[in-house]
Design a protein around this motif. Sequence first.
Motif, PDB file in Angstrom:
ATOM      1  N   ARG A  55      -7.692   7.768   1.300  1.00  0.00           N
ATOM      2  CA  ARG A  55      -9.025   8.201   0.877  1.00  0.00           C
ATOM      3  C   ARG A  55     -10.048   7.136   1.267  1.00  0.00           C
ATOM      4  O   ARG A  55      -9.775   5.946   1.260  1.00  0.00           O
ATOM      5  N   GLU A  56     -11.252   7.609   1.557  1.00  0.00           N
ATOM      6  CA  GLU A  56     -12.293   6.711   2.064  1.00  0.00           C
ATOM      7  C   GLU A  56     -12.656   5.608   1.074  1.00  0.00           C
ATOM      8  O   GLU A  56     -12.713   4.438   1.424  1.00  0.00           O
ATOM      9  N   HIS A  57     -12.868   5.975  -0.194  1.00  0.00           N
ATOM     10  CA  HIS A  57     -13.276   4.968  -1.179  1.00  0.00           C
ATOM     11  C   HIS A  57     -12.145   3.985  -1.487  1.00  0.00           C
ATOM     12  O   HIS A  57     -12.383   2.821  -1.766  1.00  0.00           O
ATOM     13  N   VAL A  58     -10.895   4.446  -1.410  1.00  0.00           N
ATOM     14  CA  VAL A  58      -9.761   3.556  -1.652  1.00  0.00           C
ATOM     15  C   VAL A  58      -9.611   2.587  -0.477  1.00  0.00           C
ATOM     16  O   VAL A  58      -9.394   1.383  -0.675  1.00  0.00           O
ATOM     17  N   ALA A  59      -9.744   3.108   0.740  1.00  0.00           N
ATOM     18  CA  ALA A  59      -9.655   2.251   1.926  1.00  0.00           C
ATOM     19  C   ALA A  59     -10.763   1.202   1.906  1.00  0.00           C
ATOM     20  O   ALA A  59     -10.538   0.041   2.268  1.00  0.00           O
ATOM     21  N   LYS A  60     -11.940   1.590   1.453  1.00  0.00           N
ATOM     22  CA  LYS A  60     -13.060   0.656   1.360  1.00  0.00           C
ATOM     23  C   LYS A  60     -12.766  -0.432   0.325  1.00  0.00           C
ATOM     24  O   LYS A  60     -13.020  -1.620   0.566  1.00  0.00           O
ATOM     25  N   ALA A  61     -12.227  -0.035  -0.824  1.00  0.00           N
ATOM     26  CA  ALA A  61     -11.888  -1.012  -1.872  1.00  0.00           C
ATOM     27  C   ALA A  61     -10.782  -1.952  -1.397  1.00  0.00           C
ATOM     28  O   ALA A  61     -10.814  -3.148  -1.690  1.00  0.00           O
ATOM     29  N   LEU A  62      -9.811  -1.428  -0.664  1.00  0.00           N
ATOM     30  CA  LEU A  62      -8.754  -2.280  -0.121  1.00  0.00           C
ATOM     31  C   LEU A  62      -9.319  -3.272   0.893  1.00  0.00           C
ATOM     32  O   LEU A  62      -8.935  -4.439   0.913  1.00  0.00           O
ATOM     33  N   ALA A  63     -10.249  -2.800   1.732  1.00  0.00           N
ATOM     34  CA  ALA A  63     -10.859  -3.675   2.733  1.00  0.00           C
ATOM     35  C   ALA A  63     -11.645  -4.798   2.065  1.00  0.00           C
ATOM     36  O   ALA A  63     -11.659  -5.931   2.551  1.00  0.00           O
ATOM     37  N   GLU A  64     -12.280  -4.509   0.929  1.00  0.00           N
ATOM     38  CA  GLU A  64     -13.006  -5.538   0.185  1.00  0.00           C
ATOM     39  C   GLU A  64     -12.052  -6.602  -0.351  1.00  0.00           C
ATOM     40  O   GLU A  64     -12.442  -7.745  -0.538  1.00  0.00           O
ATOM     41  N   GLN A  65     -10.804  -6.217  -0.597  1.00  0.00           N
ATOM     42  CA  GLN A  65      -9.792  -7.159  -1.077  1.00  0.00           C
ATOM     43  C   GLN A  65      -9.054  -7.845   0.073  1.00  0.00           C
ATOM     44  O   GLN A  65      -8.162  -8.657  -0.156  1.00  0.00           O
ATOM     45  N   GLY A  66      -9.400  -7.484   1.318  1.00  0.00           N
ATOM     46  CA  GLY A  66      -8.781  -8.109   2.477  1.00  0.00           C
ATOM     47  C   GLY A  66      -7.504  -7.443   2.949  1.00  0.00           C
ATOM     48  O   GLY A  66      -6.726  -8.046   3.685  1.00  0.00           O
ATOM     49  N   VAL A  67      -7.277  -6.196   2.541  1.00  0.00           N
ATOM     50  CA  VAL A  67      -6.070  -5.468   2.941  1.00  0.00           C
ATOM     51  C   VAL A  67      -6.494  -4.229   3.720  1.00  0.00           C
ATOM     52  O   VAL A  67      -7.322  -3.451   3.248  1.00  0.00           O
ATOM     53  N   SER A  68      -5.935  -4.055   4.900  1.00  0.00           N
ATOM     54  CA  SER A  68      -6.261  -2.842   5.655  1.00  0.00           C
ATOM     55  C   SER A  68      -5.457  -1.673   5.106  1.00  0.00           C
ATOM     56  O   SER A  68      -4.387  -1.851   4.519  1.00  0.00           O
ATOM     57  N   SER A  69      -5.987  -0.490   5.318  1.00  0.00           N
ATOM     58  CA  SER A  69      -5.317   0.717   4.839  1.00  0.00           C
ATOM     59  C   SER A  69      -3.963   0.893   5.510  1.00  0.00           C
ATOM     60  O   SER A  69      -2.990   1.310   4.879  1.00  0.00           O
TER      61      SER A  69
END
Length: 130
Positions: A55-69
């Motif tokens: 999901r877009e918002h989950v991928a964005k939150a993961l990217a903010e934590q430094g983890v790619s989807s």
Amino acid sequence: MKQGLVSTLSYAVLLSFGAANLPLHAAMLPTERAAEQSALTLNDERAEVVDFLQREHVAKALAEQGVSSADAIERVATLSDEEVRELNGKIKNLPAGGDIVGVLFTVFIILLVTDILGLTKVFPFTRSVR
């Protein structure tokens, strides 16, 4: 009239007892088939976790934590069965949209206090201290 009602009820009770005695058939479930069904549900749970991570918002939150989807999805593939079930259960119990009631209550309290202090006039039932 009463006699007709009693006889009708008697026939209905006899019919229900007769239907309850219909033969039932049970069979043993082979272990392979049970394992296949278990694997299917586990694969479904793993797919639900992957769908959630895409999901877009989950991928964005993961990217903010430094983890790619993509990395997160690879990690899901290496999780044990129990870990996948636990993670899927946690995902299903997440609130959909956050704590909306808490946010609305906080906004209400802030507006109420500012009304009482005379800084705003939002609610007609409040009187300003000024």
